[in-house]
Design a protein around this motif. Structure first.
Motif, PDB file in Angstrom:
ATOM      1  N   GLY A  56       0.796  -1.065  -0.252  1.00 55.21           N
ATOM      2  CA  GLY A  56       0.038  -0.110   0.127  1.00 55.21           C
ATOM      3  C   GLY A  56       0.856   1.314  -0.037  1.00 55.21           C
ATOM      4  O   GLY A  56       0.593   2.200  -0.687  1.00 55.21           O
ATOM      5  N   ALA A  57       1.822   1.357   0.816  1.00 55.99           N
ATOM      6  CA  ALA A  57       2.741   2.494   0.904  1.00 55.99           C
ATOM      7  C   ALA A  57       3.580   2.579  -0.132  1.00 55.99           C
ATOM      8  O   ALA A  57       3.645   4.051  -0.785  1.00 55.99           O
ATOM      9  CB  ALA A  57       3.597   2.275   1.909  1.00 55.99           C
ATOM     10  N   ALA A  64       4.569   8.863  -6.928  1.00 57.16           N
ATOM     11  CA  ALA A  64       4.649   8.690  -8.041  1.00 57.16           C
ATOM     12  C   ALA A  64       3.423   8.212  -8.639  1.00 57.16           C
ATOM     13  O   ALA A  64       2.774   8.522  -9.656  1.00 57.16           O
ATOM     14  CB  ALA A  64       5.659   7.557  -8.705  1.00 57.16           C
ATOM     15  N   ARG A  65       2.894   7.274  -7.767  1.00 54.06           N
ATOM     16  CA  ARG A  65       1.302   6.721  -8.200  1.00 54.06           C
ATOM     17  C   ARG A  65       0.504   7.843  -8.097  1.00 54.06           C
ATOM     18  O   ARG A  65      -0.584   7.989  -9.026  1.00 54.06           O
ATOM     19  CB  ARG A  65       1.266   5.372  -7.353  1.00 54.06           C
ATOM     20  CG  ARG A  65      -0.288   4.922  -7.645  1.00 54.06           C
ATOM     21  CD  ARG A  65      -0.260   4.307  -8.929  1.00 54.06           C
ATOM     22  NE  ARG A  65      -1.433   3.410  -9.148  1.00 54.06           N
ATOM     23  CZ  ARG A  65      -1.866   2.937  -9.904  1.00 54.06           C
ATOM     24  NH1 ARG A  65      -1.152   2.770 -11.030  1.00 54.06           N
ATOM     25  NH2 ARG A  65      -3.072   2.191  -9.923  1.00 54.06           N
ATOM     26  N   LEU A  66       0.449   8.596  -6.982  1.00 49.43           N
ATOM     27  CA  LEU A  66      -0.626   9.719  -6.686  1.00 49.43           C
ATOM     28  C   LEU A  66      -0.285  10.755  -7.844  1.00 49.43           C
ATOM     29  O   LEU A  66      -1.413  11.352  -8.317  1.00 49.43           O
ATOM     30  CB  LEU A  66      -0.334  10.169  -5.637  1.00 49.43           C
ATOM     31  CG  LEU A  66      -0.747   9.385  -4.176  1.00 49.43           C
ATOM     32  CD1 LEU A  66      -0.371   9.853  -3.034  1.00 49.43           C
ATOM     33  CD2 LEU A  66      -2.333   9.143  -4.386  1.00 49.43           C
ATOM     34  N   ARG A  73      -8.366  12.089 -10.541  1.00 50.32           N
ATOM     35  CA  ARG A  73      -8.913  13.177  -9.632  1.00 50.32           C
ATOM     36  C   ARG A  73      -9.348  14.448 -10.096  1.00 50.32           C
ATOM     37  O   ARG A  73     -10.380  14.719  -9.306  1.00 50.32           O
ATOM     38  CB  ARG A  73      -7.931  13.062  -8.609  1.00 50.32           C
ATOM     39  CG  ARG A  73      -7.521  11.436  -7.833  1.00 50.32           C
ATOM     40  CD  ARG A  73      -6.813  11.453  -6.670  1.00 50.32           C
ATOM     41  NE  ARG A  73      -5.815  12.546  -6.291  1.00 50.32           N
ATOM     42  CZ  ARG A  73      -4.451  12.457  -6.915  1.00 50.32           C
ATOM     43  NH1 ARG A  73      -4.603  11.265  -7.601  1.00 50.32           N
ATOM     44  NH2 ARG A  73      -3.622  13.141  -6.604  1.00 50.32           N
ATOM     45  N   ARG A  74      -8.701  15.115 -10.553  1.00 49.71           N
ATOM     46  CA  ARG A  74      -8.957  16.448 -11.147  1.00 49.71           C
ATOM     47  C   ARG A  74     -10.036  16.565 -11.908  1.00 49.71           C
ATOM     48  O   ARG A  74     -11.120  17.373 -11.824  1.00 49.71           O
ATOM     49  CB  ARG A  74      -7.824  17.173 -11.880  1.00 49.71           C
ATOM     50  CG  ARG A  74      -7.957  18.468 -12.188  1.00 49.71           C
ATOM     51  CD  ARG A  74      -6.952  19.082 -12.924  1.00 49.71           C
ATOM     52  NE  ARG A  74      -5.708  19.243 -11.803  1.00 49.71           N
ATOM     53  CZ  ARG A  74      -4.503  18.959 -12.172  1.00 49.71           C
ATOM     54  NH1 ARG A  74      -4.051  18.492 -13.564  1.00 49.71           N
ATOM     55  NH2 ARG A  74      -3.805  19.082 -11.259  1.00 49.71           N
ATOM     56  N   ARG A 111     -11.622   4.649 -11.401  1.00 49.29           N
ATOM     57  CA  ARG A 111     -10.250   5.160 -12.259  1.00 49.29           C
ATOM     58  C   ARG A 111      -8.795   4.901 -12.213  1.00 49.29           C
ATOM     59  O   ARG A 111      -7.959   4.683 -12.718  1.00 49.29           O
ATOM     60  CB  ARG A 111     -10.729   6.714 -12.458  1.00 49.29           C
ATOM     61  CG  ARG A 111     -12.002   6.913 -13.031  1.00 49.29           C
ATOM     62  CD  ARG A 111     -12.427   8.168 -13.498  1.00 49.29           C
ATOM     63  NE  ARG A 111     -11.360   8.911 -14.591  1.00 49.29           N
ATOM     64  CZ  ARG A 111     -11.581  10.009 -15.127  1.00 49.29           C
ATOM     65  NH1 ARG A 111     -12.452  10.804 -14.643  1.00 49.29           N
ATOM     66  NH2 ARG A 111     -10.433  10.266 -15.937  1.00 49.29           N
ATOM     67  N   THR A 112      -8.384   4.994 -10.592  1.00 48.56           N
ATOM     68  CA  THR A 112      -7.266   4.781 -10.360  1.00 48.56           C
ATOM     69  C   THR A 112      -7.127   3.087 -10.531  1.00 48.56           C
ATOM     70  O   THR A 112      -5.752   2.657 -11.139  1.00 48.56           O
ATOM     71  CB  THR A 112      -7.114   4.950  -8.810  1.00 48.56           C
ATOM     72  OG1 THR A 112      -7.201   6.271  -8.717  1.00 48.56           O
ATOM     73  CG2 THR A 112      -5.752   4.593  -8.343  1.00 48.56           C
ATOM     74  N   VAL A 113      -7.864   2.242 -10.276  1.00 51.65           N
ATOM     75  CA  VAL A 113      -7.700   0.787 -10.287  1.00 51.65           C
ATOM     76  C   VAL A 113      -7.780   0.363 -11.661  1.00 51.65           C
ATOM     77  O   VAL A 113      -6.752  -0.222 -12.163  1.00 51.65           O
ATOM     78  CB  VAL A 113      -8.723   0.013  -9.582  1.00 51.65           C
ATOM     79  CG1 VAL A 113      -8.816  -1.457  -9.954  1.00 51.65           C
ATOM     80  CG2 VAL A 113      -8.620   0.204  -7.978  1.00 51.65           C
TER      81      VAL A 113
END
Length: 121
Positions: A56-57, A64-66, A73-74, A111-113
């Motif tokens: 997770g961390a 980088a992932r964020l 997200r925007r 959307r992230t997954v």
């Protein structure tokens, strides 16, 4: 829940016996919804929990992932604000934010997954 009355008792619990307090209770719902206590939320402290936390961390919440998912997200935030502004075109309007924020969270997770290739309605 544990209520501590002194700093020495807190030190005893959080430093010397931290592994005992790090374990989660074994609720029956966690067995069924948590895949037999194997998720990071339901598993007890140990090698498996540490591996899940590390993944997770390092993989999910790494900078980088964020940064890679910032556009999704925007875009979801823009969609929420557009939806709110459409509902209040005539003036002030009462809206239920609970469902909208729930949708925002779920859409961001999906959307992230799934990645940026997810087509939206």
């Amino acid at each position: 829940m544990v209520v501590l009355s002194s700093s020495t008792a807190a030190e005893e619990c959080l430093v010397k016996n931290d592994i005992v307090f790090a374990n989660r209770p074994k609720f029956i719902i966690a067995k069924h919804l948590g895949y037999n206590y194997t998720t990071v939320v339901t598993s007890s402290y140990g090698d498996h929990w540490r591996n899940l936390r590390r993944i997770g961390a390092n993989e999910i919440f790494s900078p980088a992932r964020l940064n890679a998912t910032v556009n999704a997200r925007r875009d979801e935030m823009r969609r929420l604000l557009t939806r709110l502004s459409n509902e209040s075109r005539e003036g002030f309007a009462k809206v239920e934010l609970k469902s909208m924020l729930s949708d925002l969270s779920l859409n961001n997770i999906m959307r992230t997954v799934a990645g940026e290739t997810v087509l939206r309605r």
